[in-house]
Motif scaffolding. Structure first.
Motif, short mmCIF file in Angstrom:
data_model
loop_
_atom_site.label_atom_id
_atom_site.label_comp_id
_atom_site.label_asym_id
_atom_site.label_seq_id
_atom_site.Cartn_x
_atom_site.Cartn_y
_atom_site.Cartn_z
N ILE A 1 0.86 -1.19 0.00
CA ILE A 1 0.00 0.00 0.00
C ILE A 1 0.90 1.24 0.00
CG2 ILE A 1 -1.75 1.29 1.28
CD1 ILE A 1 -2.63 -1.45 2.45
N PRO A 2 0.78 2.08 -1.02
CA PRO A 2 1.61 3.29 -1.06
C PRO A 2 1.25 4.25 0.07
CG PRO A 2 0.55 2.88 -3.19
CD PRO A 2 -0.06 1.94 -2.20
N VAL A 3 2.28 4.98 0.55
CA VAL A 3 2.09 5.95 1.61
C VAL A 3 2.66 7.29 1.15
CG1 VAL A 3 2.59 6.57 4.00
CG2 VAL A 3 2.28 4.16 3.37
N ALA A 4 1.86 8.34 1.29
CA ALA A 4 2.31 9.71 1.05
C ALA A 4 2.82 10.24 2.37
CB ALA A 4 1.18 10.58 0.51
N TRP A 5 4.15 10.20 2.54
CA TRP A 5 4.76 10.67 3.78
C TRP A 5 4.78 12.18 3.80
CZ3 TRP A 5 4.93 6.87 7.06
CH2 TRP A 5 5.11 5.57 6.61
N GLU A 6 4.72 12.74 4.98
CA GLU A 6 4.68 14.19 5.16
C GLU A 6 5.89 14.85 4.50
OE1 GLU A 6 3.67 17.24 8.81
OE2 GLU A 6 4.05 15.13 9.24
N ASN A 7 5.63 15.90 3.71
CA ASN A 7 6.65 16.71 3.04
C ASN A 7 7.56 15.89 2.13
OD1 ASN A 7 7.71 19.25 2.44
ND2 ASN A 7 9.36 19.00 3.91
N THR A 8 7.01 14.85 1.52
CA THR A 8 7.74 14.02 0.57
C THR A 8 6.94 13.97 -0.72
OG1 THR A 8 8.60 12.68 2.38
CG2 THR A 8 8.72 11.72 0.19
N PRO A 9 7.57 14.31 -1.85
CA PRO A 9 6.82 14.31 -3.12
C PRO A 9 6.30 12.91 -3.48
CG PRO A 9 9.08 15.12 -3.43
CD PRO A 9 8.96 14.68 -2.01
N MET A 10 5.09 12.89 -4.01
CA MET A 10 4.50 11.62 -4.44
C MET A 10 3.42 11.92 -5.47
SD MET A 10 2.27 8.97 -2.20
CE MET A 10 1.46 7.57 -2.91
N ASP A 11 3.46 11.21 -6.57
CA ASP A 11 2.35 11.27 -7.52
C ASP A 11 1.29 10.30 -7.03
OD1 ASP A 11 3.54 13.11 -9.27
OD2 ASP A 11 4.67 11.52 -10.26
N PRO A 12 0.10 10.81 -6.71
CA PRO A 12 -0.93 9.91 -6.17
C PRO A 12 -1.23 8.76 -7.14
CG PRO A 12 -1.62 12.19 -5.97
CD PRO A 12 -0.38 12.17 -6.81
N PRO A 13 -1.25 7.53 -6.62
CA PRO A 13 -1.57 6.39 -7.49
C PRO A 13 -3.04 6.40 -7.88
CG PRO A 13 -1.35 5.68 -5.22
CD PRO A 13 -0.99 7.14 -5.25
N ASP A 14 -3.39 5.56 -8.83
CA ASP A 14 -4.78 5.47 -9.29
C ASP A 14 -5.68 4.79 -8.26
OD1 ASP A 14 -4.18 6.73 -11.68
OD2 ASP A 14 -3.75 4.84 -12.70
N GLY A 15 -5.13 3.96 -7.38
CA GLY A 15 -5.92 3.23 -6.40
C GLY A 15 -5.80 3.79 -5.01
N LEU A 16 -5.96 2.92 -4.03
CA LEU A 16 -5.89 3.29 -2.62
C LEU A 16 -4.46 3.66 -2.22
CD1 LEU A 16 -7.97 0.39 -1.04
CD2 LEU A 16 -8.64 2.77 -1.14
N TYR A 17 -4.36 4.63 -1.32
CA TYR A 17 -3.08 4.96 -0.70
C TYR A 17 -3.35 5.66 0.62
CZ TYR A 17 -3.47 9.82 -2.41
OH TYR A 17 -3.87 11.11 -2.65
N LEU A 18 -2.29 5.88 1.38
CA LEU A 18 -2.39 6.49 2.70
C LEU A 18 -1.64 7.82 2.72
CD1 LEU A 18 -1.53 3.32 4.83
CD2 LEU A 18 -3.80 4.14 4.16
N GLN A 19 -2.15 8.76 3.51
CA GLN A 19 -1.46 10.01 3.84
C GLN A 19 -1.31 10.04 5.34
OE1 GLN A 19 -4.44 12.79 2.49
NE2 GLN A 19 -3.17 13.43 0.77
N VAL A 20 -0.15 10.48 5.83
CA VAL A 20 0.07 10.45 7.28
C VAL A 20 0.49 11.81 7.83
CG1 VAL A 20 0.67 8.01 7.28
CG2 VAL A 20 2.46 9.69 7.03
N TYR A 21 0.08 12.04 9.08
CA TYR A 21 0.40 13.29 9.77
C TYR A 21 0.58 13.01 11.26
CZ TYR A 21 -1.68 15.10 5.52
OH TYR A 21 -1.99 15.34 4.20
N ALA A 22 1.74 13.33 11.79
CA ALA A 22 1.95 13.35 13.24
C ALA A 22 1.82 14.81 13.64
CB ALA A 22 3.32 12.80 13.60
N MET A 23 0.84 15.10 14.48
CA MET A 23 0.56 16.48 14.86
C MET A 23 0.80 16.65 16.36
SD MET A 23 -2.85 16.91 12.51
CE MET A 23 -3.53 15.30 12.90
N PRO A 24 2.00 17.12 16.73
CA PRO A 24 2.31 17.28 18.15
C PRO A 24 1.48 18.38 18.79
CG PRO A 24 4.26 17.67 16.77
CD PRO A 24 3.10 17.46 15.86
N ALA A 25 1.18 18.18 20.05
CA ALA A 25 0.54 19.21 20.87
C ALA A 25 1.60 19.80 21.79
CB ALA A 25 -0.62 18.61 21.66
N THR A 26 1.19 20.73 22.62
CA THR A 26 2.12 21.40 23.51
C THR A 26 2.71 20.44 24.54
OG1 THR A 26 0.90 23.45 23.26
CG2 THR A 26 2.35 23.29 25.16
#
Length: 137
Positions: A23-48
């Motif tokens: 399963i392709p993954v679009a990592w944060e701040n990494t270029p990726m051409d979205p595939p035609d099918g399913l893929y994942l996007q990820v975000y780690a969002m720190p709090a204070t």
């Protein structure tokens, strides 16, 4: 600094699983051409970061880990919902990820949210809170 290490732990777990399931993954701040099918996007969002003891040596690093399951619009919801459920099961409440003296806990049950539709994509967000406690010297 430690939020970066937390993100690396979370990303490593997802990356190993995604590689094993092709399963392709679009990592944060990494270029990726979205595939035609399913893929994942990820975000780690720190709090204070907070210090919770009188000596101010115990730091709590909380945040939100979000994985978007993305599919082409108009292809129905079955496969994307199934993948969202698999992602949810991959990060159960109480799971610990540890490396080099840092332990990160999944502190809320993963939530699979309602899908969001655009002209080209259908996205189901899966989010959970994490927490790491670090003692400084």
């Amino acid at each position: 600094m430690s939020h970066t290490r937390i993100a690396a732990l979370l990303e490593a777990r997802l990356g190993e699983w995604a590689d094993a399931h092709d399963i392709p993954v679009a990592w944060e701040n990494t270029p990726m051409d979205p595939p035609d099918g399913l893929y994942l996007q990820v975000y780690a969002m720190p709090a204070t970061t907070t210090a919770i003891d009188l000596a101010e040596k115990l730091h709590v690093l909380p945040g939100v880990w979000q994985i978007n399951v993305v599919a082409p619009a108009g292809d129905g919801t079955g496969p994307v919902r199934d993948l969202a459920d698999q992602i949810s099961a991959l990060f159960p409440l109480g799971m610990m990820l540890a490396e080099g003296g840092l332990t990160c806990y999944i502190s809320t049950p993963p939530t699979v949210y309602r899908g969001i539709t655009t002209d080209a994509r259908y996205t189901i967000p899966v989010s959970m809170n994490y927490r790491a406690d670090i003692t400084t010297h």
